[in-house]
Enzyme design. Structure first.
Site, short mmCIF file in Angstrom:
data_model
loop_
_atom_site.label_atom_id
_atom_site.label_comp_id
_atom_site.label_asym_id
_atom_site.label_seq_id
_atom_site.Cartn_x
_atom_site.Cartn_y
_atom_site.Cartn_z
N LYS A 27 0.83 -1.21 0.00
CA LYS A 27 0.00 0.00 0.00
C LYS A 27 0.87 1.27 0.00
O LYS A 27 0.63 2.19 -0.77
CB LYS A 27 -0.90 -0.05 1.25
CG LYS A 27 -1.79 1.13 1.47
CD LYS A 27 -2.91 0.75 2.42
CE LYS A 27 -2.66 1.10 3.88
NZ LYS A 27 -2.65 2.52 4.19
N ARG A 58 2.78 6.02 -3.43
CA ARG A 58 3.90 6.87 -3.85
C ARG A 58 4.16 6.75 -5.34
O ARG A 58 4.40 7.75 -6.03
CB ARG A 58 5.16 6.51 -3.04
CG ARG A 58 5.07 7.00 -1.58
CD ARG A 58 6.04 6.25 -0.71
NE ARG A 58 6.17 6.80 0.62
CZ ARG A 58 5.40 6.48 1.67
NH1 ARG A 58 4.40 5.63 1.51
NH2 ARG A 58 5.61 7.02 2.86
N GLY A 104 -5.21 8.32 5.08
CA GLY A 104 -4.30 9.34 5.62
C GLY A 104 -3.12 9.56 4.70
O GLY A 104 -2.64 10.68 4.54
N SER A 114 7.03 10.20 11.35
CA SER A 114 5.95 9.84 10.42
C SER A 114 6.46 9.84 8.98
O SER A 114 6.93 10.85 8.47
CB SER A 114 4.80 10.85 10.54
OG SER A 114 3.99 10.80 9.37
N GLN A 143 4.62 9.42 6.44
CA GLN A 143 3.69 10.18 5.58
C GLN A 143 4.10 11.65 5.54
O GLN A 143 4.10 12.27 4.48
CB GLN A 143 2.26 10.06 6.11
CG GLN A 143 1.69 8.67 5.94
CD GLN A 143 0.30 8.52 6.54
OE1 GLN A 143 -0.20 9.42 7.20
NE2 GLN A 143 -0.29 7.37 6.33
N ASP A 203 2.08 -0.42 12.17
CA ASP A 203 0.87 -0.98 11.55
C ASP A 203 0.63 -2.44 11.94
O ASP A 203 -0.46 -2.97 11.73
CB ASP A 203 0.96 -0.88 10.02
CG ASP A 203 0.85 0.57 9.54
OD1 ASP A 203 0.42 1.43 10.33
OD2 ASP A 203 1.20 0.83 8.38
N ARG A 227 -6.49 2.79 18.06
CA ARG A 227 -6.22 1.35 18.01
C ARG A 227 -5.93 0.76 19.38
O ARG A 227 -6.19 -0.43 19.60
CB ARG A 227 -5.07 1.05 17.03
CG ARG A 227 -5.53 1.20 15.60
CD ARG A 227 -4.50 0.77 14.57
NE ARG A 227 -5.11 0.83 13.24
CZ ARG A 227 -4.42 0.94 12.11
NH1 ARG A 227 -3.11 1.00 12.13
NH2 ARG A 227 -5.07 0.98 10.95
C1 S3P Z 1 2.59 5.09 6.13
C2 S3P Z 1 3.14 5.54 7.31
C3 S3P Z 1 2.57 5.25 8.63
C4 S3P Z 1 1.63 4.05 8.55
C5 S3P Z 1 0.66 4.16 7.41
C6 S3P Z 1 1.40 4.23 6.10
C7 S3P Z 1 3.24 5.46 4.87
O1 S3P Z 1 1.82 6.37 9.06
O2 S3P Z 1 0.94 3.92 9.78
O3 S3P Z 1 -0.19 3.02 7.39
O4 S3P Z 1 2.92 4.88 3.81
O5 S3P Z 1 4.08 6.36 4.90
P1 S3P Z 1 2.51 7.63 9.78
O6 S3P Z 1 3.30 8.36 8.78
O7 S3P Z 1 1.34 8.44 10.29
O8 S3P Z 1 3.33 7.06 10.89
#
Ligand code: S3P
Length: 431
Positions: free
Chosen positions: A25, A30, A98, A169, A171, A317, A348
């Site tokens: 995922k 990306r 997110g 993070s 993300q 995760d 969670r």
């Molecule tokens: C992710 C980063 C994590 C993860 C999410 C996917 C990513 O989140 O929990 O399922 O693809 O960069 P955070 O960046 O909020 O830690």
């Protein structure tokens, strides 16, 4: 609205067989976004089948990006725009994702138009200041609902920044790398702990230079990207459910092929080996900087583990499923430093506690973690997924060793990351 679904899960004797999984995922999001910014066509095979990655593609279509699905191997062909996205006349729907809203914000903050990004009820509760603040420091203008979606982004010319991320993070890091790619000058990001590096690897795969030293990554703005052909490795976070399921039974024998082995994602394997699983990695290869391999797993005696600090961040995760098998270990599992779990698709920590207790388990809840004693006997129960895919799937695994049947409520939410989960699980379990 579709009626909520329920799935019954009966106890099992072992987990046996071979499986390969839909694409990761994190990488799918990306690659889709960078393919949209690149010049030329990208052909991405084994694209994630989850609804989250479909949300990313839907948003890209709204931004004028042309793409098609091909018949086989979950191939998506994306026609790059060379960074000239067009304004969407309507709000972009990020669904439950997110990753979509945070990463896309980095790209949209640098476009010469207004965008609005929103999503479902869960997404509307997720914290966005972590991207709003640094993007504002780069010159972006973002309005939010008190730090939550929907976001209204007025795109402008961004300037590179040197930014120390207060939260670990990936993300946020990726959002800022994408913004940095489109900004003037250099962007330097320092992360408090090493998070998954798919953003860096994906940028390099599409031809950008990204440098790393220690916990710092740097990107120079104005670089051009070229489309790629690639096959995305199977999602290790989806594999986690089957690995843990196999661990519950001494007779299990499971092979998972073509799965992502990126070291920033594979900490779960270290922990599971520490817990007592026998895991062998074979056929290790590299594809666009990402490691891919085959996992052979056998059940054994499950001891226990304590997960804290950088380990917690690295397998954030996978904590729901680790917690779900914890009562069946000999010494129990303790999770610390996991405050971020409170702001995922659901709270969670609360969801794990509620469902473990529903199954008759003892568990201690902490603000930033859990302590779950071992050697417990659980019974089947009604499981509340809270609309959170990883909670629904984690407790389907816990249900395999409980006495009696469990019912997973709102089980359709598994489709957010892994629509095939329940049918694949049924093929692998022996009763
Ligand atoms: C992710 C980063 C994590 C993860 C999410 C996917 C990513 O989140 O929990 O399922 O693809 O960069 P955070 O960046 O909020 O830690």
């Amino acid at each position: 609205m579709k009626p909520a679904s329920e799935t019954a899960v009966r106890p099992a004797r072992s987990v046996r067989g071979s499986v390969s999984l839909p694409g990761d995922k994190s990488i799918s999001h990306r690659y889709a976004m960078l393919a949209a910014l690149a010049e030329g066509r990208s052909r991405i095979a084994n694209y994630s089948t989850g609804a989250d990655c479909a949300s990313t593609l839907g948003c890209l279509r709204g931004l004028g990006v042309k793409w098609e699905r091909k018949d086989s191997d979950n191939i998506i062909e994306i026609h790059g725009t060379g960074s000239s996205l067009t304004a969407s006349g309507t709000p972009l729907d990020c669904g439950n994702s997110g990753s979509t809203i945070r990463m896309l914000s980095g790209i949209l903050a640098a476009q010469p138009f207004m965008s609005e990004l929103g999503g479902d009820e869960s997404l509307s509760r997720r914290p966005m200041r972590r991207v709003i603040e640094p993007l504002t420091a780069m010159g972006g203008t973002i309005e939010s609902h008190d730090g939550h979606p929907p976001l209204r982004i007025r795109g402008s010319r961004l300037k590179g920044i040197h930014y120390r991320m207060p939260v670990a993070s990936a993300q946020v890091k990726t959002c800022l790398l994408f913004a940095g790619l489109l900004a003037e000058g250099e962007t330097k990001i320092e992360e408090p702990l090493r998070t998954r590096d798919h953003g860096e690897l994906a940028l390099r795969a599409f031809g950008a230079r990204v440098e790393r030293s220690g916990n710092e990554v740097r990107i120079q703005g104005g670089q051009r990207l070229q489309g790629i052909e690639s096959r995305i490795p199977g999602d290790l976070s989806s594999a986690a459910f089957f690995l843990c399921a196999a661990g519950l039974f001494p007779d299990s024998q499971l092979t998972i092929s073509d799965v992502l082995m990126n070291p920033t994602r594979a900490r779960l394997l270290d922990i599971l080996i520490r817990v007592g699983l026998r895991i062998m990695v074979t056929q290790l290869e590299e594809a666009h900087g990402e490691l891919v391999g085959t996992l052979q797993v056998e059940g054994g005696r499950l001891k226990g583990a304590m997960v804290a600090g950088a380990d917690t961040a690295a397998l954030i995760d996978e904590i729901p499923v680790l917690a779900a098998i914890a009562p069946y270990t000999e010494e129990g599992i303790e999770i610390r430093d996991a405050k971020e779990l409170r702001v995922k698709e659901s709270d969670r920590i609360a969801a794990i506690v509620k469902n473990l207790r529903a199954m008759g388990a003892q568990v201690q809840e902490r603000e930033d973690g859990l302590k779950i004693p071992g050697q417990q006997k659980l019974h089947g129960a009604e499981i509340e997924s809270f609309g959170d895919h990883r909670i629904a799937m984690a407790f389907s695994i816990a249900a395999l060793r409980a006495s009696g049947e469990s019912v997973i409520r709102n089980s359709e939410c598994a489709a957010i990351s892994y629509p095939e989960f329940f049918s694949t699980l049924e093929k692998l379990v022996e009763r």
